[in-house]
Design a protein around this motif. Structure first.
Motif, mmCIF file in Angstrom:
data_model
loop_
_atom_site.group_PDB
_atom_site.id
_atom_site.type_symbol
_atom_site.label_atom_id
_atom_site.label_comp_id
_atom_site.label_asym_id
_atom_site.label_seq_id
_atom_site.Cartn_x
_atom_site.Cartn_y
_atom_site.Cartn_z
ATOM 1 N N THR A 1 99.260 55.376 81.320
ATOM 2 C CA THR A 1 98.780 56.699 81.709
ATOM 3 C C THR A 1 98.219 56.555 83.260
ATOM 4 O OG1 THR A 1 96.862 56.300 80.615
ATOM 5 C CG2 THR A 1 98.489 57.556 79.429
ATOM 6 N N ARG B 1 96.181 51.353 87.873
ATOM 7 C CA ARG B 1 95.726 52.343 86.970
ATOM 8 C C ARG B 1 95.022 53.397 87.755
ATOM 9 N NH1 ARG B 1 96.122 48.100 82.926
ATOM 10 N NH2 ARG B 1 97.920 48.836 81.546
ATOM 11 N N ASN B 2 94.522 53.240 88.911
ATOM 12 C CA ASN B 2 93.791 54.234 89.688
ATOM 13 C C ASN B 2 94.611 55.459 89.608
ATOM 14 O OD1 ASN B 2 92.423 55.475 92.145
ATOM 15 N ND2 ASN B 2 91.435 53.488 92.431
ATOM 16 N N ALA B 3 93.637 56.633 89.596
ATOM 17 C CA ALA B 3 94.235 57.857 89.499
ATOM 18 C C ALA B 3 94.580 58.384 90.982
ATOM 19 C CB ALA B 3 92.952 58.859 89.112
ATOM 20 N N PHE B 4 94.225 57.876 91.827
ATOM 21 C CA PHE B 4 95.004 58.115 93.194
ATOM 22 C C PHE B 4 95.899 57.222 93.740
ATOM 23 C CE2 PHE B 4 90.275 59.682 93.106
ATOM 24 C CZ PHE B 4 90.665 61.212 93.598
ATOM 25 N N PRO C 1 94.393 64.772 92.112
ATOM 26 C CA PRO C 1 94.104 64.278 93.513
ATOM 27 C C PRO C 1 94.175 65.922 94.628
ATOM 28 C CG PRO C 1 95.546 62.852 92.864
ATOM 29 C CD PRO C 1 95.529 64.033 91.798
ATOM 30 N N GLN D 1 97.219 55.542 87.244
ATOM 31 C CA GLN D 1 97.914 55.209 88.348
ATOM 32 C C GLN D 1 97.333 54.417 89.350
ATOM 33 O OE1 GLN D 1 96.989 59.316 88.527
ATOM 34 N NE2 GLN D 1 98.204 59.914 86.673
ATOM 35 N N LEU E 1 82.517 47.818 98.209
ATOM 36 C CA LEU E 1 82.958 48.594 99.611
ATOM 37 C C LEU E 1 82.313 50.016 100.098
ATOM 38 C CD1 LEU E 1 86.513 47.704 98.767
ATOM 39 C CD2 LEU E 1 85.390 46.820 100.624
ATOM 40 N N GLY F 1 88.761 57.098 91.481
ATOM 41 C CA GLY F 1 89.994 57.021 90.887
ATOM 42 C C GLY F 1 90.065 55.945 89.895
ATOM 43 N N SER F 2 89.262 55.001 90.128
ATOM 44 C CA SER F 2 89.521 53.637 89.164
ATOM 45 C C SER F 2 88.670 53.877 87.647
ATOM 46 C CB SER F 2 88.660 52.687 90.046
ATOM 47 O OG SER F 2 87.304 52.618 89.820
ATOM 48 N N GLY G 1 92.227 66.958 98.526
ATOM 49 C CA GLY G 1 93.041 66.150 98.511
ATOM 50 C C GLY G 1 93.769 65.929 99.867
ATOM 51 N N ASP H 1 86.176 46.122 93.324
ATOM 52 C CA ASP H 1 86.906 47.352 93.638
ATOM 53 C C ASP H 1 88.320 47.409 93.485
ATOM 54 O OD1 ASP H 1 85.035 49.474 95.282
ATOM 55 O OD2 ASP H 1 84.228 47.468 95.560
ATOM 56 N N MET H 2 88.814 48.495 92.772
ATOM 57 C CA MET H 2 90.192 48.472 92.421
ATOM 58 C C MET H 2 90.806 49.337 93.595
ATOM 59 S SD MET H 2 91.874 50.804 89.332
ATOM 60 C CE MET H 2 90.990 50.233 88.122
ATOM 61 N N SER H 3 92.078 48.953 93.722
ATOM 62 C CA SER H 3 92.716 49.683 94.840
ATOM 63 C C SER H 3 93.569 50.998 94.427
ATOM 64 C CB SER H 3 93.377 48.706 95.670
ATOM 65 O OG SER H 3 94.594 49.372 96.391
ATOM 66 N N THR H 4 94.173 51.586 95.256
ATOM 67 C CA THR H 4 95.155 52.680 95.046
ATOM 68 C C THR H 4 96.403 52.282 95.277
ATOM 69 O OG1 THR H 4 94.985 53.534 97.089
ATOM 70 C CG2 THR H 4 93.392 54.642 95.769
ATOM 71 N N HIS I 1 94.584 52.512 96.235
ATOM 72 C CA HIS I 1 94.272 52.313 97.460
ATOM 73 C C HIS I 1 94.899 50.998 97.784
ATOM 74 C CE1 HIS I 1 90.866 52.193 100.858
ATOM 75 N NE2 HIS I 1 92.275 51.664 101.227
ATOM 76 N N ALA J 1 88.678 55.773 96.222
ATOM 77 C CA ALA J 1 89.368 54.542 95.530
ATOM 78 C C ALA J 1 88.230 54.250 94.217
ATOM 79 C CB ALA J 1 89.404 53.314 96.322
ATOM 80 N N VAL K 1 96.673 58.808 100.258
ATOM 81 C CA VAL K 1 96.081 60.088 100.649
ATOM 82 C C VAL K 1 96.751 60.708 101.862
ATOM 83 C CG1 VAL K 1 93.884 61.216 100.587
ATOM 84 C CG2 VAL K 1 93.967 58.883 99.912
ATOM 85 N N ARG L 1 79.875 54.482 89.077
ATOM 86 C CA ARG L 1 81.113 53.576 89.701
ATOM 87 C C ARG L 1 80.948 53.826 91.294
ATOM 88 N NH1 ARG L 1 82.730 50.338 90.997
ATOM 89 N NH2 ARG L 1 84.518 49.091 91.270
#
Lengths: 458, 458
Positions: free
Chosen positions: A228, A75-78, B384, A230, B354, B374-375, B406, A270-273, A232, B371, A110, B348
């Protein structure tokens, strides 16, 4: 000139030559060829993303028949390019696909417009391996990338690597071939993460294989493509089966399974993209009656449970291989008012730097567990006098209570040390408010974690 | 027998004999006696909680006149005994108090009924120092404790230590006396945190002094006593002034100030059970017209701004002295849709393991910043293509953009290293969505943090 801190850091780094803690390679072992699902041709090669030519960096899974496909994305925005593209393939294809392609070494995140073009180039090259090829304008390949972000893929090397698989000798169906795919997923992972099993539903036999990767930037929160949020580059996984399952039922079973597995683990919070889990079900088993929630809820429930426990096993491997981790710790929160409350507390304890350094120090520091528990806003107020905390050994011996109904116990420090010096154990928190419970899987925070992540790009 | 991990850990620990990074003692220096508020008698002694007799562990602040009092307490559900008791004193006293007593070395948290009795014993012993004493049944002392949790206070030593202050020679009004109080607050702090200032409102001169402590378990979330949340032992602070301010206005100014100072810092992301900030305003200045929001909003606004910037200075000292910290980093998030969104992202980024290990490694790893950004679930979807990230040096030289709308910039790595090797710098994230902004103050995550917290109870 280097700063004093940097100089000190370099000095420490030079004292650490290997990952701390016990080696984890015993978590990878040969599996019987007969336990891998039928109807899949798979392979992995070194295509040149990584410098060392003995390291695999490209993996391919091809289904011989059209398959139902489902996925959960972070769900990461990037959102990394491969995520955008896989979502689109899945949507356009109405939940059907025949191939998965994955590369490690570069996350294609990115990377703007070029990144999207590159992800599509991977899809098209893999589509071309399918027999028959997809219809004009259609795509049947889902794509995943993991590694460094903000760099473009060496796309011509990758496309050549994919095209090389038109030589069928590069593809196989048994352990050896699957292990290559699993190795192609690896970044900072110290062992390939591959599992397979044979399972039975209503007397009929099916097979399932799964691969995942991840060691850092691990605290996934993934939902189905329609959610909704998105993305890393880090938790990637795929599960394929030779059962036949309808697309809708496959997605709903996966969403359930991911919440209780990949979404319930944490290495560093840490949540990834790029987090992605993909499932294919091709119906190539001898018994290929389609499993669907509405037409046969009993078979669906059985499949969902098999998928969930398989996903939990795969998810645990990621925590076990967490960057610098020397401990595998299950956090159980019981007696909550709601499942959501239990989950929030389990997640908070699993990400607390103070709890995780105490685990590394093998210190039964229940005060930190309590402070983390109390910091979470809940649907029902905590009553400190009802809260109990215990450490539970993995060998089946008696648990060690450290706090009972809000009162600290006289702790046998020798016994505590015995439990905490093991690689595996459980921390159990009983809230005394209700009957809901949740589990998270976490690891300790070590010097080695700091070394790996203070020096990643160097 | 020690586990392999433990053995390794012991080996590393033995290689680290001092805190990493530059010494921080220069953040403490003498202050002019004339900058301390009038009408307060203060002192600090060694009463015996800590073993080393040269370390102060008990501090006392007495106002010669009745004062308005206000406080913010952590929202942790596990409320240490001194927090429960201070809330009650404040409530019963209608926002009036004359004394503050603080001990370090033991947090009096998770200590049940005995803990409450001990906290009250500290209050009563301090009340007895007041002249005239409080009315029968009333209390005018606020109490704070910090240190190890789950252990009872050595209460008779503490009470004797308090009683010793009936000897007025143990109390003073200038820098020397205030420094003793500041030292009595310290646990893992490496320098006493004391500030004072003279300020002017409508031509009239006032003074303010402040002390705080904290180095680990720092991610406060404090609200006024009436908030639903409650409080482990770590961020403690007090601010006293000789301005006259009504109780209600003092509380409302403090709540505003705390959100922008103590509630906007993070060392390790862990919220404590004892976090407390107390303010006293005794009106002992020559010009003692009461400041009140409703009768003189202009004077009130001026006071609120003075209190807020003073609180930010005190809060920054805690981050600067963060356990194992070698960096002081300001995280600025601009262009958000709402202040709440900007705050969530800044928080955050400030807690990402990280990001914090990259800071320690002096690595301009903008991918991790992105990252983390975006979380966070926000009120407005991130685009972005509008997001920019830059590193801003503290010396006023040009910022270094690393991501613009971006797109990754070609980064001058020599310049990046130059900025990141400094002790102070800023990471600035521009979202391009609106006009709201927020700042957080954080530090890096070092080997030394792991050492301190893997070995705290040993």
């Amino acid at each position: 000139m280097a700063s004093p801190a940097r100089t000190l850091w370099k000095r420490f780094s030079s004292t650490i030559t290997t990952r701390s803690g016990p080696s984890k390679v015993h978590h990878h072992a040969p599996l019987p060829d007969s336990s891998f699902p039928k109807g899949y041709l798979v392979g992995g090669v070194h295509c040149g993303i990584k410098k060392n030519a003995s390291i695999l960096d490209l993996g391919i899974i091809l289904s011989e028949k059209p398959a139902s496909a489902a996925a959960c994305f972070t769900r990461n925005a990037f959102k990394a390019a491969p995520v955008v593209v896989s979502q689109e393939v899945l949507e356009r294809g109405g939940g059907r696909a025949r191939a998965i392609v994955v590369n490690s070494g570069c996350a294609n995140a990115v990377t703007g417009k070029q990144g999207l073009e590159d992800a599509w180039a991977m899809v098209r090259a893999t589509d071309a391996l399918l027999d028959p090829p997809p219809q004009e304008g259609a795509s049947e390949t889902l794509v995943m990338s993991t590694g460094v972000i903000g760099q473009n893929l060496p796309i011509s090397k990758i496309v050549s690597g994919i095209e090389a698989h038109s030589d069928k000798a590069k593809l196989g169906t048994g352990f050896e071939a699957w292990e290559k795919v699993a190795r192609a997923f690896m970044t900072t992972d110290t062992f390939p993460k591959l599992r397979s099993m044979v399972f039975t539903i209503k007397g009929k036999e099916y097979r399932m294989a799964g691969i995942d990767k991840g060691a850092g930037m691990i605290h996934p929160d993934m939902g189905p493509p329609t959610s909704t949020g998105q993305l890393h580059a880090t938790l990637l996984g795929c599960i394929v089966t030779d059962a036949a399952v309808s697309s809708e039922s496959l997605q709903s079973a996966l969403t359930y399974a991911v919440d209780r597995s990949f979404n319930s683990i944490s290495v560093d919070g840490d949540m990834s993209t790029n987090d992605t889990i993909i499932v294919l079900a091709n119906g190539a088993a001898a018994s290929s009656e389609e499993i669907d929630e509405s037409t046969d809820p009993v078979a669906y429930e059985a499949f969902k449970q098999e998928l969930t426990s398989f996903a939990i096993d795969l998810a645990k491997l990621v925590v076990r291989d967490g960057e610098g981790a020397t401990k595998f710790v299950t956090v159980t929160v019981e007696g909550a008012h709601t499942y959501a409350d239990a989950r929030k507390i389990a997640s908070r304890i699993s990400t607390s730097a103070l709890v995780k350094t105490a685990l590394y120090g093998e210190d039964a520091n229940w005060g930190r567990i309590l402070a983390a528990t109390g910091s979470v806003p809940l649907s029902a107020l905590l009553d400190p006098n009802r809260v109990s905390v215990s450490f539970v050994p993995a060998d089946g011996s008696a648990p060690l209570p450290v706090l009972v109904n809000g009162e600290p116990e006289k702790v046998d420090e020798v016994r505590a040390k015995e439990i905490l010096s093991a690689e595996d154990f459980e921390m159990r928190v009983q809230l005394g408010l209700g009957s809901a419970s949740a589990q998270y899987y976490t690891c300790d925070l070590s010097y080695e974690y700091v070394r790996i992540n203070g020096d990643y790009r160097s």
